[in-house]
Design an enzyme around this catalytic site. Structure first.
Site, PDB file in Angstrom:
ATOM      1  N   ARG A   1      11.476  -6.847   4.545  1.00 30.51           N
ATOM      2  CA  ARG A   1      11.453  -5.399   4.792  1.00 30.51           C
ATOM      3  C   ARG A   1      12.068  -5.067   6.147  1.00 30.51           C
ATOM      4  O   ARG A   1      12.735  -4.058   6.306  1.00 30.51           O
ATOM      5  CB  ARG A   1      10.000  -4.902   4.714  1.00 30.51           C
ATOM      6  CG  ARG A   1       9.858  -3.394   4.801  1.00 30.51           C
ATOM      7  CD  ARG A   1       8.454  -2.938   4.503  1.00 30.51           C
ATOM      8  NE  ARG A   1       7.578  -3.066   5.659  1.00 30.51           N
ATOM      9  CZ  ARG A   1       6.267  -2.798   5.642  1.00 30.51           C
ATOM     10  NH1 ARG A   1       5.674  -2.427   4.520  1.00 30.51           N
ATOM     11  NH2 ARG A   1       5.539  -2.916   6.726  1.00 30.51           N
TER      12      ARG A   1
ATOM     13  N   LYS B   1       0.823  -1.220   0.000  1.00 29.39           N
ATOM     14  CA  LYS B   1       0.000   0.000   0.000  1.00 29.39           C
ATOM     15  C   LYS B   1       0.856   1.269   0.000  1.00 29.39           C
ATOM     16  O   LYS B   1       0.599   2.183  -0.770  1.00 29.39           O
ATOM     17  CB  LYS B   1      -0.922   0.046   1.241  1.00 29.39           C
ATOM     18  CG  LYS B   1      -1.926  -1.086   1.317  1.00 29.39           C
ATOM     19  CD  LYS B   1      -2.900  -0.894   2.477  1.00 29.39           C
ATOM     20  CE  LYS B   1      -2.260  -0.936   3.852  1.00 29.39           C
ATOM     21  NZ  LYS B   1      -1.667  -2.225   4.216  1.00 29.39           N
TER      22      LYS B   1
ATOM     23  N   ARG C   1      -9.250   1.107   8.954  1.00 27.51           N
ATOM     24  CA  ARG C   1      -8.874  -0.267   9.279  1.00 27.51           C
ATOM     25  C   ARG C   1      -9.949  -0.964  10.108  1.00 27.51           C
ATOM     26  O   ARG C   1      -9.779  -2.129  10.455  1.00 27.51           O
ATOM     27  CB  ARG C   1      -7.574  -0.266  10.065  1.00 27.51           C
ATOM     28  CG  ARG C   1      -6.316  -0.515   9.211  1.00 27.51           C
ATOM     29  CD  ARG C   1      -5.119  -0.410  10.134  1.00 27.51           C
ATOM     30  NE  ARG C   1      -3.972  -1.125   9.693  1.00 27.51           N
ATOM     31  CZ  ARG C   1      -2.887  -0.574   9.148  1.00 27.51           C
ATOM     32  NH1 ARG C   1      -2.858   0.696   8.893  1.00 27.51           N
ATOM     33  NH2 ARG C   1      -1.845  -1.315   8.850  1.00 27.51           N
TER      34      ARG C   1
ATOM     35  N   ARG D   1      11.736  -0.575  11.163  1.00 25.83           N
ATOM     36  CA  ARG D   1      10.433  -0.576  11.856  1.00 25.83           C
ATOM     37  C   ARG D   1      10.404  -1.696  12.891  1.00 25.83           C
ATOM     38  O   ARG D   1      10.590  -2.865  12.553  1.00 25.83           O
ATOM     39  CB  ARG D   1       9.308  -0.772  10.836  1.00 25.83           C
ATOM     40  CG  ARG D   1       8.925   0.494  10.127  1.00 25.83           C
ATOM     41  CD  ARG D   1       7.846   0.253   9.106  1.00 25.83           C
ATOM     42  NE  ARG D   1       6.629  -0.330   9.652  1.00 25.83           N
ATOM     43  CZ  ARG D   1       5.471  -0.362   9.017  1.00 25.83           C
ATOM     44  NH1 ARG D   1       5.374   0.176   7.820  1.00 25.83           N
ATOM     45  NH2 ARG D   1       4.419  -0.924   9.559  1.00 25.83           N
TER      46      ARG D   1
HETATM   47  P1  AMP Z   1       1.144   0.699   8.561  1.00 22.89           P
HETATM   48  O1  AMP Z   1       2.308   1.607   8.341  1.00 22.89           O
HETATM   49  O2  AMP Z   1      -0.080   1.119   7.811  1.00 22.89           O
HETATM   50  O3  AMP Z   1       1.492  -0.742   8.366  1.00 22.89           O
HETATM   51  O4  AMP Z   1       0.747   0.861  10.116  1.00 22.89           O
HETATM   52  C1  AMP Z   1       1.653   0.500  11.136  1.00 22.89           C
HETATM   53  C2  AMP Z   1       0.887   0.324  12.438  1.00 22.89           C
HETATM   54  O5  AMP Z   1       0.284   1.560  12.820  1.00 22.89           O
HETATM   55  C3  AMP Z   1      -0.257  -0.686  12.396  1.00 22.89           C
HETATM   56  O6  AMP Z   1       0.173  -2.008  12.588  1.00 22.89           O
HETATM   57  C4  AMP Z   1      -1.123  -0.179  13.542  1.00 22.89           C
HETATM   58  O7  AMP Z   1      -0.588  -0.556  14.786  1.00 22.89           O
HETATM   59  C5  AMP Z   1      -0.977   1.330  13.415  1.00 22.89           C
HETATM   60  N1  AMP Z   1      -2.011   1.883  12.513  1.00 22.89           N
HETATM   61  C6  AMP Z   1      -1.829   2.435  11.287  1.00 22.89           C
HETATM   62  N2  AMP Z   1      -2.993   2.827  10.758  1.00 22.89           N
HETATM   63  C7  AMP Z   1      -3.948   2.508  11.662  1.00 22.89           C
HETATM   64  C8  AMP Z   1      -5.359   2.614  11.693  1.00 22.89           C
HETATM   65  N3  AMP Z   1      -6.045   3.143  10.647  1.00 22.89           N
HETATM   66  N4  AMP Z   1      -6.018   2.184  12.790  1.00 22.89           N
HETATM   67  C9  AMP Z   1      -5.355   1.669  13.851  1.00 22.89           C
HETATM   68  N5  AMP Z   1      -4.027   1.505  13.880  1.00 22.89           N
HETATM   69  C10 AMP Z   1      -3.316   1.910  12.797  1.00 22.89           C
END
Ligand code: AMP
Length: 188
Positions: free
Chosen positions: A128, A13, A88, A134
């Site tokens: 990754r 994404k 989400r 991360r």
């Molecule tokens: P991402 O970079 O989108 O993979 O997000 C990394 C982490 O941030 C996720 O595993 C969640 O812990 C948190 N996170 C990101 N977006 C959301 C969301 N829309 N709702 C809740 N937690 C989120």
């Protein structure tokens, strides 16, 4: 034009949202990126977010929705918005609909769902993790928990958009360029 880029962790994404935003001159809104910026700044939101992210859990809806709306409000004249990693949960999707219609008289136009098998996701996330820095990519148990959270809380959202005729499935395997072309064709 408001696009939700949907898919499990590791589906691509982030990579594709950046390319789409560049190509169509849209604003890219990634809740994961915003959380990581706050974590780096060591502020209150960052500390709270890290306590969930580091376990592979979702940050609570109330916090996430408020943060996303504040970020979106910085771009009132955007030609288009690309939501990456948001919504989400069903609650987030409903809040987004309400926010767009009440504040901008607009709506989610399309939800593009990147389809990738679980085995491939785990492989990509482990890879990754070697370079991303991360914390949530660095541990196999955290990665697995993110996929469990996705299947439990986020995957049901597909039906939410399917019922509105807005969900378009995109094959998320192949080269970055190939996947981008599939997505761009839907945005056009
Ligand atoms: P991402 O970079 O989108 O993979 O997000 C990394 C982490 O941030 C996720 O595993 C969640 O812990 C948190 N996170 C990101 N977006 C959301 C969301 N829309 N709702 C809740 N937690 C989120």
């Amino acid at each position: 034009m408001n696009i939700v880029l949907f898919g499990p962790p590791g589906a691509g994404k982030g990579t594709q949202a950046i390319k789409l935003a560049e190509s169509f001159d849209y604003i890219h809104l990634s809740t994961g990126d915003i959380f990581r910026r706050n974590i780096k700044a060591k502020n209150k939101l960052g500390i709270l977010a890290a306590s969930y992210i580091d376990k592979g859990e979702l940050v609570p809806d109330e916090v996430t929705i408020k943060m996303l709306e504040e970020e979106a409000n910085k771009h009132p004249n955007a030609k288009g918005l690309i939501f990456d990693g948001f919504p989400r949960t069903i609650e987030q999707a409903e809040a987004l609909d309400f926010f767009l219609s009440n504040h901008y008289n607009s709506k989610v136009d399309k939800m593009l769902s990147l389809e990738v098998e679980d085995d491939e996701l785990i492989k990509r996330l482990v890879e990754r993790g070697k370079t991303s820095g991360r914390s949530d990519d660095a541990d196999a148990d955290i990665i697995k928990n993110r996929i469990v959270e996705y299947n439990k809380k986020t995957a049901p959202l597909k039906n939410y958009y399917l019922n509105q005729g807005k969900c378009f499935e995109i094959k998320g395997v192949g080269s970055i360029v190939e996947i981008f072309q599939r997505l761009a064709a839907e945005v056009e």
